[in-house]
Structures are given as structure tokens and as C-alpha cells.
Design a protein around this motif. Sequence first.
Motif, PDB file in Angstrom:
ATOM      1  N   ASP A   1       3.388  22.775   7.595  1.00 42.98           N
ATOM      2  CA  ASP A   1       2.942  21.634   6.797  1.00 42.98           C
ATOM      3  C   ASP A   1       4.132  20.870   6.242  1.00 42.98           C
ATOM      4  O   ASP A   1       4.901  21.378   5.420  1.00 42.98           O
ATOM      5  N   LEU A   2       4.310  19.636   6.737  1.00 44.34           N
ATOM      6  CA  LEU A   2       5.377  18.759   6.268  1.00 44.34           C
ATOM      7  C   LEU A   2       4.761  17.666   5.412  1.00 44.34           C
ATOM      8  O   LEU A   2       3.696  17.147   5.714  1.00 44.34           O
ATOM      9  N   SER A   3       5.428  17.319   4.353  1.00 42.84           N
ATOM     10  CA  SER A   3       4.923  16.252   3.495  1.00 42.84           C
ATOM     11  C   SER A   3       5.161  14.898   4.153  1.00 42.84           C
ATOM     12  O   SER A   3       6.116  14.713   4.904  1.00 42.84           O
ATOM     13  N   TYR A   4       4.265  13.965   3.890  1.00 48.83           N
ATOM     14  CA  TYR A   4       4.370  12.602   4.434  1.00 48.83           C
ATOM     15  C   TYR A   4       4.021  11.627   3.323  1.00 48.83           C
ATOM     16  O   TYR A   4       2.966  11.730   2.691  1.00 48.83           O
ATOM     17  N   TYR A   5       4.916  10.655   3.061  1.00 50.69           N
ATOM     18  CA  TYR A   5       4.666   9.619   2.070  1.00 50.69           C
ATOM     19  C   TYR A   5       5.060   8.281   2.679  1.00 50.69           C
ATOM     20  O   TYR A   5       6.058   8.189   3.406  1.00 50.69           O
TER      21      TYR A   5
ATOM     22  N   GLY B   1       8.236  -1.127   5.623  1.00 42.94           N
ATOM     23  CA  GLY B   1       8.136  -0.232   4.484  1.00 42.94           C
ATOM     24  C   GLY B   1       9.118   0.916   4.598  1.00 42.94           C
ATOM     25  O   GLY B   1      10.111   0.854   5.344  1.00 42.94           O
ATOM     26  N   TYR B   2       8.813   1.963   3.880  1.00 40.40           N
ATOM     27  CA  TYR B   2       9.663   3.151   3.882  1.00 40.40           C
ATOM     28  C   TYR B   2       8.755   4.365   3.967  1.00 40.40           C
ATOM     29  O   TYR B   2       7.729   4.454   3.266  1.00 40.40           O
ATOM     30  N   THR B   3       9.107   5.287   4.858  1.00 34.90           N
ATOM     31  CA  THR B   3       8.292   6.481   5.077  1.00 34.90           C
ATOM     32  C   THR B   3       9.163   7.725   4.944  1.00 34.90           C
ATOM     33  O   THR B   3      10.285   7.765   5.475  1.00 34.90           O
ATOM     34  N   TRP B   4       8.621   8.713   4.219  1.00 34.27           N
ATOM     35  CA  TRP B   4       9.302   9.998   4.069  1.00 34.27           C
ATOM     36  C   TRP B   4       8.507  11.078   4.788  1.00 34.27           C
ATOM     37  O   TRP B   4       7.286  11.169   4.645  1.00 34.27           O
ATOM     38  N   VAL B   5       9.183  11.891   5.614  1.00 28.47           N
ATOM     39  CA  VAL B   5       8.587  13.077   6.209  1.00 28.47           C
ATOM     40  C   VAL B   5       9.456  14.263   5.830  1.00 28.47           C
ATOM     41  O   VAL B   5      10.666  14.267   6.110  1.00 28.47           O
ATOM     42  N   ASP B   6       8.851  15.233   5.180  1.00 26.67           N
ATOM     43  CA  ASP B   6       9.581  16.400   4.680  1.00 26.67           C
ATOM     44  C   ASP B   6      10.753  15.951   3.790  1.00 26.67           C
ATOM     45  O   ASP B   6      11.864  16.458   3.892  1.00 26.67           O
ATOM     46  N   GLU B   7      10.466  14.942   2.923  1.00 31.97           N
ATOM     47  CA  GLU B   7      11.385  14.403   1.927  1.00 31.97           C
ATOM     48  C   GLU B   7      12.606  13.702   2.535  1.00 31.97           C
ATOM     49  O   GLU B   7      13.590  13.433   1.848  1.00 31.97           O
ATOM     50  N   ILE B   8      12.537  13.381   3.859  1.00 33.70           N
ATOM     51  CA  ILE B   8      13.592  12.585   4.496  1.00 33.70           C
ATOM     52  C   ILE B   8      12.983  11.237   4.850  1.00 33.70           C
ATOM     53  O   ILE B   8      11.980  11.169   5.551  1.00 33.70           O
TER      54      ILE B   8
ATOM     55  N   GLY C   1       0.810  -1.208   0.000  1.00 36.67           N
ATOM     56  CA  GLY C   1       0.000   0.000   0.000  1.00 36.67           C
ATOM     57  C   GLY C   1       0.843   1.257   0.000  1.00 36.67           C
ATOM     58  O   GLY C   1       2.001   1.242   0.421  1.00 36.67           O
ATOM     59  N   GLY C   2       0.242   2.310  -0.481  1.00 34.14           N
ATOM     60  CA  GLY C   2       0.889   3.606  -0.478  1.00 34.14           C
ATOM     61  C   GLY C   2      -0.006   4.646   0.158  1.00 34.14           C
ATOM     62  O   GLY C   2      -1.239   4.524   0.130  1.00 34.14           O
ATOM     63  N   SER C   3       0.583   5.661   0.787  1.00 37.45           N
ATOM     64  CA  SER C   3      -0.200   6.699   1.448  1.00 37.45           C
ATOM     65  C   SER C   3       0.537   8.021   1.384  1.00 37.45           C
ATOM     66  O   SER C   3       1.752   8.072   1.218  1.00 37.45           O
ATOM     67  N   LEU C   4      -0.232   9.108   1.504  1.00 30.28           N
ATOM     68  CA  LEU C   4       0.358  10.444   1.593  1.00 30.28           C
ATOM     69  C   LEU C   4      -0.436  11.248   2.600  1.00 30.28           C
ATOM     70  O   LEU C   4      -1.587  10.949   2.892  1.00 30.28           O
ATOM     71  N   ASN C   5       0.206  12.292   3.148  1.00 28.21           N
ATOM     72  CA  ASN C   5      -0.452  13.105   4.162  1.00 28.21           C
ATOM     73  C   ASN C   5       0.306  14.416   4.300  1.00 28.21           C
ATOM     74  O   ASN C   5       1.371  14.604   3.671  1.00 28.21           O
ATOM     75  N   LYS C   6      -0.204  15.316   5.114  1.00 25.71           N
ATOM     76  CA  LYS C   6       0.489  16.543   5.498  1.00 25.71           C
ATOM     77  C   LYS C   6       0.518  16.615   7.010  1.00 25.71           C
ATOM     78  O   LYS C   6      -0.498  16.408   7.669  1.00 25.71           O
ATOM     79  N   ILE C   7       1.697  16.902   7.555  1.00 27.22           N
ATOM     80  CA  ILE C   7       1.888  16.896   8.998  1.00 27.22           C
ATOM     81  C   ILE C   7       1.926  18.325   9.526  1.00 27.22           C
ATOM     82  O   ILE C   7       2.783  19.132   9.129  1.00 27.22           O
ATOM     83  N   ASP C   8       0.960  18.652  10.399  1.00 28.69           N
ATOM     84  CA  ASP C   8       0.995  19.945  11.084  1.00 28.69           C
ATOM     85  C   ASP C   8       0.895  19.777  12.609  1.00 28.69           C
ATOM     86  O   ASP C   8       0.886  20.757  13.336  1.00 28.69           O
ATOM     87  N   LYS C   9       0.816  18.508  13.055  1.00 28.05           N
ATOM     88  CA  LYS C   9       0.773  18.236  14.493  1.00 28.05           C
ATOM     89  C   LYS C   9       1.823  17.182  14.800  1.00 28.05           C
ATOM     90  O   LYS C   9       1.733  16.051  14.316  1.00 28.05           O
ATOM     91  N   TRP C  10       2.806  17.533  15.593  1.00 25.93           N
ATOM     92  CA  TRP C  10       3.870  16.604  15.993  1.00 25.93           C
ATOM     93  C   TRP C  10       3.726  16.395  17.504  1.00 25.93           C
ATOM     94  O   TRP C  10       4.322  17.089  18.302  1.00 25.93           O
TER      95      TRP C  10
END
Length: 449
Positions: free
Chosen positions: A103-107, A132-139, A87-96
Motif C-alpha cells: 500500500d503506497l500513499s497517493y495524493y 498539478g502535483y502528485t505524490w506517490v509514497d511521499e515522493i 481539486g484534491g485527491s487521495l488514494n492507496k496504490i496496491d496495483k502498479w
Amino acid sequence: MKNLSRLLCAMLLLFVISNVSAQDKNNPWQITIGVNAVDFYPVGENAPRGEYFDEFFNATDHWNILPSLSTISVSKYMGSGFTLGVGGSLNKIDKWGDLNVDDLSYYGLDGTIKYNFLQGTTLDPYLGVGGGYTWVDEIGAGTLNGTVGVNVWFSDNIGLTLQASYKHAFEDYLDKHFQHTIGLSIKFGGTDTDGDGIYDKDDACPDVAGLAEFNGCPDTDGDGIEDSKDDCPNEAGPAEFNGCPDSDGDGVPDKDDKCPTVAGLKALDGCPDADGDGVADADDKCPNEPGPAANNGCPWPDRDGDGVLDKDDLCPDVKGTVANNGCPEVTEAVKKALNAYAKTILFDTGKSTIKAQSSEVLKNIIDILKEYPNAKFTIDGHTDSVGSESLNQKLSESRAKSVKDYLVDHGIDGARLSSKGYGESRPIDTNKTRAGRANNRRVEINLVK
């Protein structure tokens, strides 16, 4: 945006592959499309995050939700309840956790092996493990994932999937977190030529409608025996006669029935026993009054009427049970009463010496034990967690033995009693409060079965 494009391309590729593979009629597939929420809070970390599962359902304060379709997964059933999916997912992170961030990108791109517990039911819960592999703010970083979820099927092919996954990162620059998903699921694939609800790959008779319990083969006469094993496939009969009938319905085939026109008992070769004493009526001198075969079917005396002959009854004047040799069984109410008394036995602090004010309680226990002279009991001692484990173990053993010794000294046969200590290993309440610790400091008296 570059990573987003890659993720969308990957999800599209997965969708195309799944539809191509779905042309194989023997491979059921499932696709789920929905939205996801990412929560960095309840992961067992210090502020601004919380303990494990703390405020787990606090969506308002902690969940990051992209208000659009943001996840897609494809899975294939492998057999024996196991499913393999990606599966694949995307999101935007504004609560840590409790912090607000830009707004941080999430994939995320993940693979999962799931085990479904109740296949073929409306509620279809499952557990899964994967990575899997997860990217937050392209890291990005690799993750190990644990998943729990449930499919709610509205029909054979359409359902709702609810899922929560814990994602443990392998790199310090990506924090562990939870990802929750809700989505619409569609199952497809599989062919059922005879329309009996069983896919051809599992159907032993794919061209003739049959029953699931016979792997798709028919049972024409409906007697629970599939036609290929039924000696009389068009006439219902019991399995013990390979599907053929028994005229008087007593479970004995006519060829073996000494009384073929009168229903009887298997043990008596199909002949009746009106009084149920195990002696056929033809041989019973008292056919309407139960008695042993040794007395030609006539009864021996049974003064207390408990079904145990006086000659075999250990308690001939007190009604008991056959299983207990004519003596009364210890009921649940009696067991509860014993333990209610036992828990009020008081000891000197840190010692096994029984306090004098417990004598009345012990007298009540002795009176109960005397009512059941052939029953055996174990006396179990328990402590709270205050002090060392070894000292608590010894204290529980000595207190249990003190109670046993007291009962023996007051007329209870020692062969009926045993004692054992469990220390602090079996609490019935919390050890964090005074009341809880008091409940855990106890003696129990339990029936030996």
C-alpha cells in the motif's frame, strides 16, 4: 500522514473560499465530492504496464480505488463555456500495472481549465487541460493533465460528474497514469430577481419576467419580437412589419398590397397566382394552367413533362430535372453501380495495363455513361500501402488514366472525363490484411458536381 493532513487542509481551504466567493450573486460555482480510481496500466509502456488505452476499463485488475470519499474539486464558470477549477485527491496504490505492490500513499492537487460544450443541458460534456502535483509514497512530481468528462444534471443544481484524466509526470520517479473520478456535483450562486430563469447579470430586464432569446426581456403578444422593438406590442404581427398585422396573411403589409383582402404573393404585390406560373391572375390569359410571362401565362410545349420547355430542354424526349437542363440526374443508385463496376476492373500486377477480362465490366460502365450525356465524371485511382509511396502514387495515376483512355476510345466524350491518382492516401480498409489491401486497390468513378 503528514502529507494527508496537508491535503485535507488544502481541500477544506478551497471549500471555505468557494463558499465565501459564492456570496457574489454574479459568479456561479460548482463543487464536486466523490471517489477516484488510479490506473498505471494503459499508458503506452512495456510490461508490467500496457499500451495506451489497453484494458482501459479493467477496473478489477488495474484500478486502485479507496472505498471512501477521496476527491473534492471546486470550479468557477468564467464565461463562453470555460471553467477554472482546482481539486484534491487521495488514494492507496496496491496495483502498479500488472504488479501488486505494498500500500503506497497517493495524493494529488490539480488545477484545470475546462471547456463545456452544451451548457444548460442535462448532458454537459467537457474537455480540460491543466497541471498539478502528485505524490506517490511521499515522493512528488509535477504533472501535465488532459481531462474528458461529463456532468449529468438531475436538476438545475444537483448532478453526477464522471471524469477521466491522463496525468503525464515530468520526473522519471513518478509514472504517468490515468485518474478516474465519479462524484456528486452541486452548482450554486447567481440571483434571478424576476424569476424568469435568467440570472440578473445576463438579464437585460431584470425586474420583468421575459424570455431567454431576448436576454430576459418580455414579448407580451408572443409574436417573437420583444416589446421594446415591437410597434404593436399587444397585437401579434410578423417581424418584417415590426410586429404589426397583415390582414390577409400573405406576407405583404396592407399599405403595399394591391389585393389587400385576398392572399397573394410578395412577388406580385400581394395578388394571387392560382397556377403558380409567376403571372398574376388578373394578367394571366391561362390563370389555371401555368405558362411563362412571355406567353401571357400560357404554357409552351413540354413533351417529356419534366417542367423544362422543349426549347430549353437538352433532353426533350427524356424526363429530367430543371436543375440539369431537362436531362436526368445521376442517382445514388447509379453512382453506386458505377463504382461497383469500377472496383472490379483488373490490371496486370504492378502495371496500369487493363486485363482483357475487364472488357465486359467496362462495357457496362460505358452504357451507363451514355445514359447521362451531359454529366461529367472523375476517375480516381487508389492503391494499397505495399511499396513506396511515390511508386504507388504514379501507379494510381497511370491506372486512372488507362481507364479514362479506354472509355474515350470507346465513344465517351473526353471533355466529360478527368482522372486523378491518390496513391495509398485514401484507404477504405486496413492494409494489414490481404483482403483489406485488395479492397484498397481500386478505381472509383465519381460524379463531378
